[in-house]
Design a protein around this motif. Sequence first.
Motif, PDB file in Angstrom:
ATOM      1  N   SER A  42      33.447   6.418  23.775  1.00  0.00           N
ATOM      2  CA  SER A  42      34.827   5.779  23.532  1.00  0.00           C
ATOM      3  C   SER A  42      36.040   6.676  23.201  1.00  0.00           C
ATOM      4  O   SER A  42      37.131   6.220  23.280  1.00  0.00           O
ATOM      5  CB  SER A  42      34.667   4.670  22.411  1.00  0.00           C
ATOM      6  OG  SER A  42      34.412   5.260  21.267  1.00  0.00           O
ATOM      7  N   ASP A  43      35.558   7.923  22.832  1.00  0.00           N
ATOM      8  CA  ASP A  43      36.402   8.959  22.576  1.00  0.00           C
ATOM      9  C   ASP A  43      36.229  10.184  23.627  1.00  0.00           C
ATOM     10  O   ASP A  43      35.534  11.180  22.989  1.00  0.00           O
ATOM     11  CB  ASP A  43      36.341   9.122  21.072  1.00  0.00           C
ATOM     12  CG  ASP A  43      37.322  10.241  20.582  1.00  0.00           C
ATOM     13  OD1 ASP A  43      38.294  10.733  21.584  1.00  0.00           O
ATOM     14  OD2 ASP A  43      37.531  10.433  19.446  1.00  0.00           O
ATOM     15  N   ARG A  59      28.819  13.398  26.594  1.00  0.00           N
ATOM     16  CA  ARG A  59      29.572  12.329  25.848  1.00  0.00           C
ATOM     17  C   ARG A  59      29.111  11.874  24.629  1.00  0.00           C
ATOM     18  O   ARG A  59      28.384  10.759  24.728  1.00  0.00           O
ATOM     19  CB  ARG A  59      30.051  11.298  26.815  1.00  0.00           C
ATOM     20  CG  ARG A  59      30.969  11.728  28.275  1.00  0.00           C
ATOM     21  CD  ARG A  59      32.433  12.187  27.974  1.00  0.00           C
ATOM     22  NE  ARG A  59      32.878  11.284  27.296  1.00  0.00           N
ATOM     23  CZ  ARG A  59      33.815  10.327  27.872  1.00  0.00           C
ATOM     24  NH1 ARG A  59      33.620  10.205  29.096  1.00  0.00           N
ATOM     25  NH2 ARG A  59      34.340   9.421  27.232  1.00  0.00           N
ATOM     26  N   PRO A  60      29.252  12.830  23.515  1.00  0.00           N
ATOM     27  CA  PRO A  60      28.372  11.955  22.316  1.00  0.00           C
ATOM     28  C   PRO A  60      29.173  10.604  21.792  1.00  0.00           C
ATOM     29  O   PRO A  60      28.673   9.897  21.212  1.00  0.00           O
ATOM     30  CB  PRO A  60      28.891  13.293  21.145  1.00  0.00           C
ATOM     31  CG  PRO A  60      28.883  14.272  22.010  1.00  0.00           C
ATOM     32  CD  PRO A  60      29.636  14.058  23.284  1.00  0.00           C
ATOM     33  N   ASP A  61      30.466  10.442  22.143  1.00  0.00           N
ATOM     34  CA  ASP A  61      31.050   9.469  21.850  1.00  0.00           C
ATOM     35  C   ASP A  61      31.804   8.867  23.072  1.00  0.00           C
ATOM     36  O   ASP A  61      33.014   9.158  23.387  1.00  0.00           O
ATOM     37  CB  ASP A  61      31.983   9.563  20.613  1.00  0.00           C
ATOM     38  CG  ASP A  61      32.595   8.239  20.276  1.00  0.00           C
ATOM     39  OD1 ASP A  61      32.641   7.117  20.745  1.00  0.00           O
ATOM     40  OD2 ASP A  61      33.378   8.201  19.121  1.00  0.00           O
ATOM     41  N   LYS A  81      24.241  11.590  26.354  1.00  0.00           N
ATOM     42  CA  LYS A  81      24.713  11.326  24.947  1.00  0.00           C
ATOM     43  C   LYS A  81      25.336  12.699  24.773  1.00  0.00           C
ATOM     44  O   LYS A  81      26.263  12.813  24.074  1.00  0.00           O
ATOM     45  CB  LYS A  81      23.795  10.955  24.096  1.00  0.00           C
ATOM     46  CG  LYS A  81      24.280  10.842  22.618  1.00  0.00           C
ATOM     47  CD  LYS A  81      23.313  10.292  21.591  1.00  0.00           C
ATOM     48  CE  LYS A  81      23.639   8.858  20.853  1.00  0.00           C
ATOM     49  NZ  LYS A  81      24.726   8.425  21.215  1.00  0.00           N
ATOM     50  N   VAL A 100      35.893  13.981  21.917  1.00  0.00           N
ATOM     51  CA  VAL A 100      34.840  14.412  21.115  1.00  0.00           C
ATOM     52  C   VAL A 100      33.907  15.528  22.163  1.00  0.00           C
ATOM     53  O   VAL A 100      33.655  14.966  23.294  1.00  0.00           O
ATOM     54  CB  VAL A 100      33.887  13.480  20.818  1.00  0.00           C
ATOM     55  CG1 VAL A 100      32.356  14.160  20.014  1.00  0.00           C
ATOM     56  CG2 VAL A 100      34.468  12.734  19.619  1.00  0.00           C
TER      57      VAL A 100
END
Length: 154
Positions: free
Chosen positions: A85-86, A81-83, A78, A89
């Motif tokens: 789907s995006d 890649r915090p998001d 996490k 970020v």
Amino acid sequence: MAQAPALPAGFGLPLEPRLPRIGSVDAVALEERAATLSRRSIKREAKMFALELAVRMIDLTTLEGADTPGKVGALCSKAVRPDPSDPTVPSVAAVCVYPNLVPTCVERLTGTGVKVASVATAFPSGQAPLDLKLREVEEGVALGADEIDMLIDR
């Protein structure tokens, strides 16, 4: 181990005599300024810059007694890649864990740019002899932590 530099004269306690006195607050002017600021718009580029900066400054932290390598590994994913789907970020600054889980973070985060942080100095109370605190800091660094969050016994 390197010693912290001595503080210059005048940094002793109490601080009160050296702090400037703050006068009374003009409530009318304060309310007017707040109202003016609330009507201003912030450009999209500035908002995006501020949001990205905020994300890049975050330390994701888990300091539970029940933490496991699996839970910490998921937190590391996490952090990178915090998001999911995006991809625009950015990654966060660091993942903070107890010292025993630092190796798990190091393994998962090497090469990602996300730092590994650990707590030390008898977290959460700070109530331990200095020699034990120093050894705990040294151990965290030896395990691969980039940052050590320390507690002080006030």
